[in-house]
Design a protein around this motif. Structure first.
Motif, PDB file in Angstrom:
ATOM      1  N   ASP A 290       0.855  -1.192   0.000  1.00  9.71           N
ATOM      2  CA  ASP A 290       0.000   0.000   0.000  1.00  9.71           C
ATOM      3  C   ASP A 290       0.891   1.241   0.000  1.00  9.71           C
ATOM      4  O   ASP A 290       1.692   1.439   0.917  1.00  9.71           O
ATOM      5  CB  ASP A 290      -0.882  -0.050   1.264  1.00  9.71           C
ATOM      6  N   ASP A 291       0.761   2.067  -1.032  1.00 10.80           N
ATOM      7  CA  ASP A 291       1.723   3.174  -1.170  1.00 10.80           C
ATOM      8  C   ASP A 291       1.536   4.251  -0.099  1.00 10.80           C
ATOM      9  O   ASP A 291       2.480   4.963   0.237  1.00 10.80           O
ATOM     10  CB  ASP A 291       1.695   3.775  -2.588  1.00 10.80           C
ATOM     11  N   VAL A 292       0.305   4.337   0.466  1.00 13.41           N
ATOM     12  CA  VAL A 292       0.095   5.319   1.545  1.00 13.41           C
ATOM     13  C   VAL A 292       0.579   4.749   2.881  1.00 13.41           C
ATOM     14  O   VAL A 292       1.358   5.379   3.602  1.00 13.41           O
ATOM     15  CB  VAL A 292      -1.387   5.733   1.634  1.00 13.41           C
ATOM     16  N   ALA A 293       0.166   3.529   3.193  1.00 11.21           N
ATOM     17  CA  ALA A 293       0.540   2.930   4.487  1.00 11.21           C
ATOM     18  C   ALA A 293       2.053   2.742   4.595  1.00 11.21           C
ATOM     19  O   ALA A 293       2.628   2.930   5.668  1.00 11.21           O
ATOM     20  CB  ALA A 293      -0.171   1.588   4.681  1.00 11.21           C
ATOM     21  N   THR A 294       2.698   2.385   3.501  1.00 11.34           N
ATOM     22  CA  THR A 294       4.160   2.209   3.556  1.00 11.34           C
ATOM     23  C   THR A 294       4.883   3.536   3.395  1.00 11.34           C
ATOM     24  O   THR A 294       6.067   3.642   3.707  1.00 11.34           O
ATOM     25  CB  THR A 294       4.674   1.263   2.446  1.00 11.34           C
ATOM     26  N   GLY A 295       4.158   4.557   2.875  1.00  8.91           N
ATOM     27  CA  GLY A 295       4.780   5.863   2.639  1.00  8.91           C
ATOM     28  C   GLY A 295       5.640   5.895   1.390  1.00  8.91           C
ATOM     29  O   GLY A 295       6.395   6.851   1.179  1.00  8.91           O
ATOM     30  N   SER A 296       5.519   4.901   0.516  1.00 11.31           N
ATOM     31  CA  SER A 296       6.386   4.884  -0.682  1.00 11.31           C
ATOM     32  C   SER A 296       6.065   6.059  -1.601  1.00 11.31           C
ATOM     33  O   SER A 296       6.931   6.536  -2.329  1.00 11.31           O
ATOM     34  CB  SER A 296       6.252   3.559  -1.436  1.00 11.31           C
ATOM     35  N   TYR A 297       4.808   6.542  -1.533  1.00 15.11           N
ATOM     36  CA  TYR A 297       4.417   7.667  -2.398  1.00 15.11           C
ATOM     37  C   TYR A 297       5.256   8.912  -2.116  1.00 15.11           C
ATOM     38  O   TYR A 297       5.496   9.733  -2.998  1.00 15.11           O
ATOM     39  CB  TYR A 297       2.918   7.972  -2.235  1.00 15.11           C
ATOM     40  N   ARG A 298       5.724   9.045  -0.874  1.00 16.36           N
ATOM     41  CA  ARG A 298       6.566  10.201  -0.534  1.00 16.36           C
ATOM     42  C   ARG A 298       7.858  10.220  -1.332  1.00 16.36           C
ATOM     43  O   ARG A 298       8.505  11.249  -1.445  1.00 16.36           O
ATOM     44  CB  ARG A 298       6.980  10.158   0.940  1.00 16.36           C
ATOM     45  N   TYR A 299       8.265   9.055  -1.783  1.00 18.49           N
ATOM     46  CA  TYR A 299       9.513   8.927  -2.539  1.00 18.49           C
ATOM     47  C   TYR A 299       9.232   8.828  -4.039  1.00 18.49           C
ATOM     48  O   TYR A 299      10.150   8.635  -4.827  1.00 18.49           O
ATOM     49  CB  TYR A 299      10.287   7.679  -2.080  1.00 18.49           C
ATOM     50  N   GLY A 300       7.946   8.921  -4.412  1.00 14.83           N
ATOM     51  CA  GLY A 300       7.575   8.748  -5.807  1.00 14.83           C
ATOM     52  C   GLY A 300       7.879   7.346  -6.295  1.00 14.83           C
ATOM     53  O   GLY A 300       8.156   7.125  -7.473  1.00 14.83           O
ATOM     54  N   GLU A 301       7.821   6.382  -5.393  1.00 18.04           N
ATOM     55  CA  GLU A 301       8.151   5.001  -5.755  1.00 18.04           C
ATOM     56  C   GLU A 301       6.982   4.076  -5.444  1.00 18.04           C
ATOM     57  O   GLU A 301       6.147   4.378  -4.587  1.00 18.04           O
ATOM     58  CB  GLU A 301       9.396   4.526  -4.979  1.00 18.04           C
ATOM     59  N   ASP A 302       6.947   2.950  -6.158  1.00 20.14           N
ATOM     60  CA  ASP A 302       5.955   1.929  -5.842  1.00 20.14           C
ATOM     61  C   ASP A 302       6.372   1.223  -4.550  1.00 20.14           C
ATOM     62  O   ASP A 302       7.565   1.159  -4.236  1.00 20.14           O
ATOM     63  CB  ASP A 302       5.881   0.884  -6.966  1.00 20.14           C
ATOM     64  N   PRO A 303       5.392   0.680  -3.825  1.00 24.92           N
ATOM     65  CA  PRO A 303       5.757  -0.098  -2.632  1.00 24.92           C
ATOM     66  C   PRO A 303       6.629  -1.298  -3.027  1.00 24.92           C
ATOM     67  O   PRO A 303       6.439  -1.863  -4.104  1.00 24.92           O
ATOM     68  CB  PRO A 303       4.411  -0.585  -2.095  1.00 24.92           C
ATOM     69  N   ALA A 304       7.564  -1.633  -2.160  1.00 25.51           N
ATOM     70  CA  ALA A 304       8.422  -2.791  -2.428  1.00 25.51           C
ATOM     71  C   ALA A 304       7.571  -4.059  -2.438  1.00 25.51           C
ATOM     72  O   ALA A 304       6.686  -4.218  -1.600  1.00 25.51           O
ATOM     73  CB  ALA A 304       9.498  -2.889  -1.349  1.00 25.51           C
ATOM     74  N   GLU A 305       7.846  -4.936  -3.393  1.00 27.94           N
ATOM     75  CA  GLU A 305       7.099  -6.199  -3.456  1.00 27.94           C
ATOM     76  C   GLU A 305       8.023  -7.357  -3.129  1.00 27.94           C
ATOM     77  O   GLU A 305       9.065  -7.518  -3.770  1.00 27.94           O
ATOM     78  CB  GLU A 305       6.521  -6.395  -4.853  1.00 27.94           C
ATOM     79  N   PHE A 306       7.635  -8.126  -2.135  1.00 30.62           N
ATOM     80  CA  PHE A 306       8.449  -9.282  -1.759  1.00 30.62           C
ATOM     81  C   PHE A 306       7.604 -10.264  -0.965  1.00 30.62           C
ATOM     82  O   PHE A 306       6.578  -9.896  -0.392  1.00 30.62           O
ATOM     83  CB  PHE A 306       9.664  -8.849  -0.928  1.00 30.62           C
ATOM     84  N   GLY A 307       8.039 -11.491  -0.950  1.00 32.32           N
ATOM     85  CA  GLY A 307       7.330 -12.513  -0.182  1.00 32.32           C
ATOM     86  C   GLY A 307       7.797 -12.506   1.263  1.00 32.32           C
ATOM     87  O   GLY A 307       8.946 -12.195   1.558  1.00 32.32           O
ATOM     88  N   ILE A 308       6.857 -12.822   2.151  1.00 29.87           N
ATOM     89  CA  ILE A 308       7.156 -12.921   3.583  1.00 29.87           C
ATOM     90  C   ILE A 308       7.401 -14.399   3.912  1.00 29.87           C
ATOM     91  O   ILE A 308       6.658 -15.261   3.464  1.00 29.87           O
ATOM     92  CB  ILE A 308       5.926 -12.446   4.395  1.00 29.87           C
ATOM     93  N   ASP A 309       8.428 -14.662   4.684  1.00 28.33           N
ATOM     94  CA  ASP A 309       8.723 -16.054   5.049  1.00 28.33           C
ATOM     95  C   ASP A 309       8.234 -16.407   6.444  1.00 28.33           C
ATOM     96  O   ASP A 309       8.271 -17.575   6.825  1.00 28.33           O
ATOM     97  CB  ASP A 309      10.228 -16.294   4.939  1.00 28.33           C
ATOM     98  N   GLY A 310       7.813 -15.401   7.192  1.00 28.57           N
ATOM     99  CA  GLY A 310       7.288 -15.673   8.523  1.00 28.57           C
ATOM    100  C   GLY A 310       6.822 -14.383   9.157  1.00 28.57           C
ATOM    101  O   GLY A 310       7.310 -13.300   8.815  1.00 28.57           O
ATOM    102  N   THR A 311       5.843 -14.496  10.058  1.00 28.35           N
ATOM    103  CA  THR A 311       5.378 -13.311  10.773  1.00 28.35           C
ATOM    104  C   THR A 311       5.736 -13.453  12.257  1.00 28.35           C
ATOM    105  O   THR A 311       5.913 -14.562  12.765  1.00 28.35           O
ATOM    106  CB  THR A 311       3.858 -13.107  10.632  1.00 28.35           C
ATOM    107  N   LEU A 312       5.856 -12.310  12.899  1.00 31.94           N
ATOM    108  CA  LEU A 312       6.301 -12.273  14.291  1.00 31.94           C
ATOM    109  C   LEU A 312       5.226 -11.651  15.151  1.00 31.94           C
ATOM    110  O   LEU A 312       4.514 -10.738  14.709  1.00 31.94           O
ATOM    111  CB  LEU A 312       7.570 -11.427  14.399  1.00 31.94           C
ATOM    112  N   GLU A 313       5.126 -12.117  16.367  1.00 32.86           N
ATOM    113  CA  GLU A 313       4.235 -11.466  17.315  1.00 32.86           C
ATOM    114  C   GLU A 313       4.854 -11.466  18.699  1.00 32.86           C
ATOM    115  O   GLU A 313       5.845 -12.168  18.954  1.00 32.86           O
ATOM    116  CB  GLU A 313       2.849 -12.098  17.306  1.00 32.86           C
ATOM    117  N   GLU A 314       4.262 -10.646  19.548  1.00 33.49           N
ATOM    118  CA  GLU A 314       4.670 -10.526  20.947  1.00 33.49           C
ATOM    119  C   GLU A 314       5.038 -11.894  21.535  1.00 33.49           C
ATOM    120  O   GLU A 314       4.273 -12.847  21.426  1.00 33.49           O
ATOM    121  CB  GLU A 314       3.480  -9.922  21.711  1.00 33.49           C
ATOM    122  N   GLY A 315       6.202 -11.962  22.145  1.00 33.08           N
ATOM    123  CA  GLY A 315       6.595 -13.192  22.824  1.00 33.08           C
ATOM    124  C   GLY A 315       7.433 -14.136  21.976  1.00 33.08           C
ATOM    125  O   GLY A 315       8.047 -15.055  22.503  1.00 33.08           O
ATOM    126  N   ASP A 316       7.449 -13.933  20.647  1.00 31.40           N
ATOM    127  CA  ASP A 316       8.295 -14.785  19.806  1.00 31.40           C
ATOM    128  C   ASP A 316       9.763 -14.546  20.140  1.00 31.40           C
ATOM    129  O   ASP A 316      10.152 -13.436  20.541  1.00 31.40           O
ATOM    130  CB  ASP A 316       8.071 -14.462  18.314  1.00 31.40           C
TER     131      ASP A 316
END
Ligand SMILES: [Zn+2]
Length: 215
Positions: A90-116
């Motif tokens: 999301d170009d607004v949530a990531t702030g990429s629009y501020r740089y005139g760039e598209d949001p970076a696209e990449f795959g996630i290999d794992g998510t983290l949460e409190e306590g991990d």
């Protein structure tokens, strides 16, 4: 002996800090924007292909833009807070629009949460959920070294990350900094500005006072 190196390029405002942790397993904390500078700096220390994890404190463009290039060059697994995944792309949530760039696209290999806990060898990084600067921001604390990677939740000398200024975000940020203020921190590795080992607990208390003052 675990080493931490700040490996991002020189741009003071356009790139978040990138830290290389060299333990039995090597990891990057955040990915900045300038992949070639980061890879060059990493290469002064270790073979970039030895990086096992790229751990993202949050999804803002100045911390993740170089992920695709770094992932391709290192083969590392990319980990990010569970609460940030929906804002990727999301170009607004990531702030990429501020740089005139598209949001970076990449795959996630794992998510983290409190306590991990991320085990790197001598060091084990505890994941602390620190929403406020962004909804799914995380901080990482290493209890043996009393090292804190605070992302953009707080910075040295009583500074704090900006929020979307909603009451909820500010309340979250205050609570998150309260959490960090309950830790005993010897060395602070912030997402911007320079790392510091100068009376860090006092510096964090100053950040907490500042955050409460805008509450
Ligand atoms: Zn940020």
């Amino acid at each position: 002996m675990v080493e931490v190196h700040k490996v991002n390029g020189g741009g003071p405002t356009h790139e978040g800090n990138v830290y290389l942790i060299v333990d039995e397993v090597a990891a990057l904390i955040d990915a900045g924007r300038d992949a070639s500078a980061i890879l060059h700096n990493v290469g002064e220390v270790i073979d970039p292909r030895d990086i096992e994890f790229i751990i993202l404190t949050h999804c803002h463009h100045d911390h993740i833009a170089a992920v695709p290039a770094l992932k391709a060059a290192t083969g590392a697994k990319v980990l990010i807070g569970e609460g940030e995944v929906c804002d990727l792309g999301d170009d607004v949530a990531t702030g990429s629009y501020r740089y005139g760039e598209d949001p970076a696209e990449f795959g996630i290999d794992g998510t983290l949460e409190e306590g991990d806990i991320i085990r790197l060898g001598e060091w084990s990084l505890s994941v602390i959920g620190t929403p406020g600067h962004s909804p799914g921001s995380i901080s990482l604390y290493e209890p043996k070294a009393r090292a804190l990677f605070s992302g953009d939740t707080l910075f040295p000398h009583g500074n704090i990350g900006r929020t979307r200024r909603s009451e909820e975000a500010v309340r979250d940020l205050v609570r998150s900094i309260e959490r960090l203020a309950s830790l005993d921190v010897l060395v602070l590795y912030p997402g911007h500005m320079e790392p510091t080992d100068d009376e860090v607990n006092e510096q964090i208390m100053a950040s907490l006072a500042f955050a409460r003052s805008i509450h």
